[in-house]
Design an enzyme around this catalytic site. Structure first.
Site, PDB file in Angstrom:
ATOM      1  N   ASP A 316      73.161  58.008  38.853  1.00  0.00           N
ATOM      2  CA  ASP A 316      73.260  56.899  39.804  1.00  0.00           C
ATOM      3  C   ASP A 316      72.094  55.924  39.671  1.00  0.00           C
ATOM      4  O   ASP A 316      70.953  56.317  39.411  1.00  0.00           O
ATOM      5  CB  ASP A 316      73.279  57.475  41.228  1.00  0.00           C
ATOM      6  CG  ASP A 316      73.432  56.412  42.291  1.00  0.00           C
ATOM      7  OD1 ASP A 316      74.445  55.693  42.257  1.00  0.00           O
ATOM      8  OD2 ASP A 316      72.535  56.284  43.140  1.00  0.00           O
ATOM      9  N   GLU A 369      75.246  54.718  35.425  1.00  0.00           N
ATOM     10  CA  GLU A 369      75.647  53.578  36.245  1.00  0.00           C
ATOM     11  C   GLU A 369      74.537  52.541  36.077  1.00  0.00           C
ATOM     12  O   GLU A 369      73.490  52.609  36.719  1.00  0.00           O
ATOM     13  CB  GLU A 369      75.796  53.968  37.717  1.00  0.00           C
ATOM     14  CG  GLU A 369      76.402  52.846  38.531  1.00  0.00           C
ATOM     15  CD  GLU A 369      75.733  52.627  39.883  1.00  0.00           C
ATOM     16  OE1 GLU A 369      76.190  51.727  40.611  1.00  0.00           O
ATOM     17  OE2 GLU A 369      74.766  53.311  40.201  1.00  0.00           O
TER      18      GLU A 369
END
Length: 637
Positions: A316, A369
């Protein structure tokens, strides 16, 4: 007098690795471990608190009394406090009471390495040893085929707490065990190859959706025991479905029991707030310059891959990690030693993370990401890259949703938006994400973005998915989008399953299930999904008709796939496209089919390749392209 015996799981070699930031199995040593010492069963505790002058284990077994069970600091300046407590064991709750040598600060902390935590809002750690017999041997032996970059990656992303709820039981979420039955069956029925869980490590605050972690080694107790999560993963594997976890090495919350100010000082976070505090999320940022912190994070990644048989980690907020000026104004950040804005410690950390993951588990994937143009995110470390297996294609997501939101009347003026992705489509190993971030905070659902009347909105959605599944790259779809949920995602409620009583929503669901099947059964759609020679334009410049067409190719030179997409509600009859060779050609998918909610009026049943050159190709075919629809053709020489 402390009721703690001197004992250690650490060797001198362990300590030297830990200090050097090279110990990547810390969970085998740190935390609480049930063991037997001198014939007495109890628990060994080890915690890193380098600025402490006293550390005790407090828990239900000593009425949370400070000083009753004092740990001993190691002599080797590692900052590790440890000891064995007899007659303490499985399911006992505990914390560390830490007296800092800094300003007399005293903290009470959950164990950073705890395998289980109390159900929030309670915050204690639980001594725990998992007992699960894995039954996924077949999957583990062959998963290198499923997780390969030349295998289909169709990912169903979900938030465990809101996928489905027991509305008749106070709206409670399903347990891991219940999901092992209901969710696994659903994902298999929908033909997805993988699932991706939004973070399921322990977190205190529900509205964070799990992205603010306090228990990095503990599955959240909201949905059951660690073994139940293992059973869920096992069930996916036994049904040939891979499991990806969202992993958050970018930041953590300031909750009193968490990692922040752990021993009265910045232990896990960077002490300089310009590097150690995230203004967007009001959270703390790990100190990637500190060796012990690097060992903690890389050990955590390997823990999930090892102990829970995880097939991939979606990392993330990588962009927020890479740049020192991320979300910061001038004067709020300091350039690196070379005068640049890149966080050099993070770059080094990510490379080491990926090298260690792939060295230990060559049959998994790491997925970044990352939303910027930072180069070579998904290229190997040995060639100068960060070493991720894949990267989310945020540009494709943004341009595609922007284009599809436009009134169809004006799309021909913006045709370059829908074709632009291929100008950089092979600079990384891209995954196309229509994720949870795209269906919250007033952005509307994916269906909610589609223009026109009801029929056009659903036709647009089927067209979008057909385009997505034939475009190069892996695919990711957030839960609810697969049946055309109309409302935004709400983490406190289950998905709008009730809409499946309507045929038009069932049609979207059927579309996605069939596209998943198509993607997996036609190798030309996945074998070269990250290679430039797996793609060829037919026509990217037919803006007058707003029709897009391209070719996908796999390892078999005699078979290719053609995707043709009509972005307007005007059917294109007698529409000619070029093809590179002669052969037998047939329509294998049509998003306008009546079973999907389309008109069912436009089919390409008998197609013949002619020698008429077109679109710069030696041959061509004449087809009909339905309104607001995508068709997929297969040509075999």
């Amino acid at each position: 007098m402390s009721n703690v015996q001197s004992y250690s799981l650490f060797t001198d070699f362990d300590i030297s690795l830990f200090k050097a930031g090279k110990h990547f199995r810390l969970h085998e040593k740190m935390g609480s471990h049930i063991c037997t010492v001198d014939g007495i069963k109890g628990t060994y505790f080890a915690v890193w608190a380098p600025s402490a002058n006293q550390v005790s284990v407090i828990g239900d077994f000593n009425h949370w009394k400070d000083g009753e069970h004092l740990l001993q600091v190691r002599w080797d300046s590692s900052g590790i406090w440890e000891g064995f407590i007899p007659n303490v064991g499985h399911s006992d709750t505990y914390k560390y009471k830490i007296h800092s040598n800094h300003d007399g600060i005293v903290t009470e902390k959950a164990d950073p390495f705890a395998r289980r935590a109390e159900h929030p809002p309670k915050t204690a750690s639980i001594i725990y040893s998992t007992d699960h017999v894995w039954k996924d041997q077949d999957w583990m032996q062959k998963r290198h085929k499923h997780n390969s970059l030349n295998a289909p990656f169709s990912v169903y992303e979900l938030h465990v707490g809101s996928w489905k709820r027991k509305t008749e039981e106070n709206n409670r979420s399903l347990s891991y065990s219940e999901l092992a039955t209901e969710l696994v069956a659903y994902v298999k029925e929908m033909n997805f190859t993988h699932v991706e869980f939004m973070p399921i490590m322990e977190y205190p605050y529900d509205p964070s959706w799990g992205y603010q972690l306090t228990g990095y080694f503990a599955p959240t107790s909201r949905f059951g025991y660690p073994e139940e999560l293992m059973t869920l993963i096992d069930a996916f594997h036994q049904n040939d479905i891979g499991v990806i976890l969202d992993w958050v090495p970018s930041h953590f919350p300031e909750d009193a029991h968490g990692l922040g100010n752990f021993d009265g000082t910045a232990c896990y976070e960077h002490p300089d707030r310009r590097k150690g505090y995230h203004p967007d999320w009001k959270s703390l940022i790990f100190n990637y310059e500190r060796n012990e912190v690097r060992s903690f994070l890389i050990s955590n990644a390997l823990f999930w891959l090892d102990q829970y048989h995880i097939d991939g980690l979606r990392v993330d907020a990588v962009a927020s990690m890479l740049y020192l000026d991320y979300s910061r104004e001038e004067g709020e950040w300091e350039p690196n030693d070379q005068g640049g804005r890149e966080n050099l410690a993070v770059i080094s950390f990510l490379k080491e993370l990926n090298q260690e993951v792939y060295a230990s588990f060559p049959d998994v994937q790491t997925i970044a990401e990352e939303s910027t143009s930072f180069p070579m995110v998904s290229k190997p470390v040995f060639s100068g890259g960060l070493g991720f297996g894949m990267k989310w294609m945020m540009g494709w997501m943004h341009d595609t949703l922007s284009y599809f939101k436009r009134d169809t009347l004006y799309r021909n003026h913006h045709h370059n938006e829908i074709s632009f992705s291929m100008t950089y489509g092979f600079t990384e190993n891209f995954m196309l994400p229509l994720s949870h971030d795209e269906v919250v905070y007033g952005k509307q659902s994916i269906l909610g973005r589609m223009p026109g009347d009801e029929w056009q909105r659903f036709a647009n959605l089927r067209l979008l998915y057909t385009y997505m599944y034939t475009h190069p790259g892996g695919k990711l779809l957030f839960m609810g989008s697969e049946f055309g949920q109309g409302s935004e995602w709400n983490f406190e409620e289950q998905l709008d399953w009730y809409v499946l009583q309507y045929d038009i929503h069932k049609g979207i669901q059927k579309t996605v299930a069939d596209l998943n099947h198509l993607y997996q059964t036609i190798p030309a759609l996945y074998e070269k999904q990250f290679e430039a020679d797996g793609f060829e334009w037919v026509a990217h410049d037919d803006d007058e008709n707003a029709v897009l067409s391209y070719i996908r190719k796999g390892n078999d030179p005699d078979t290719l796939v053609i995707g043709v997409f009509n972005m307007t509600p005007v059917p294109r009859t007698a529409y000619r496209i070029g093809v590179p060779k002669n052969g037998n050609i047939q329509e294998v998918f049509n998003s306008d089919a009546s079973i999907y909610g389309g008109t069912g009026d436009y089919h390409n049943k008998k197609l013949k390749v002619s020698k008429t050159s077109w679109n710069g190709k030696t041959h061509s075919i004449e087809i009909v392209v339905p309104p607001l629809a995508g068709i997929v053709l297969e040509l075999k020489a």
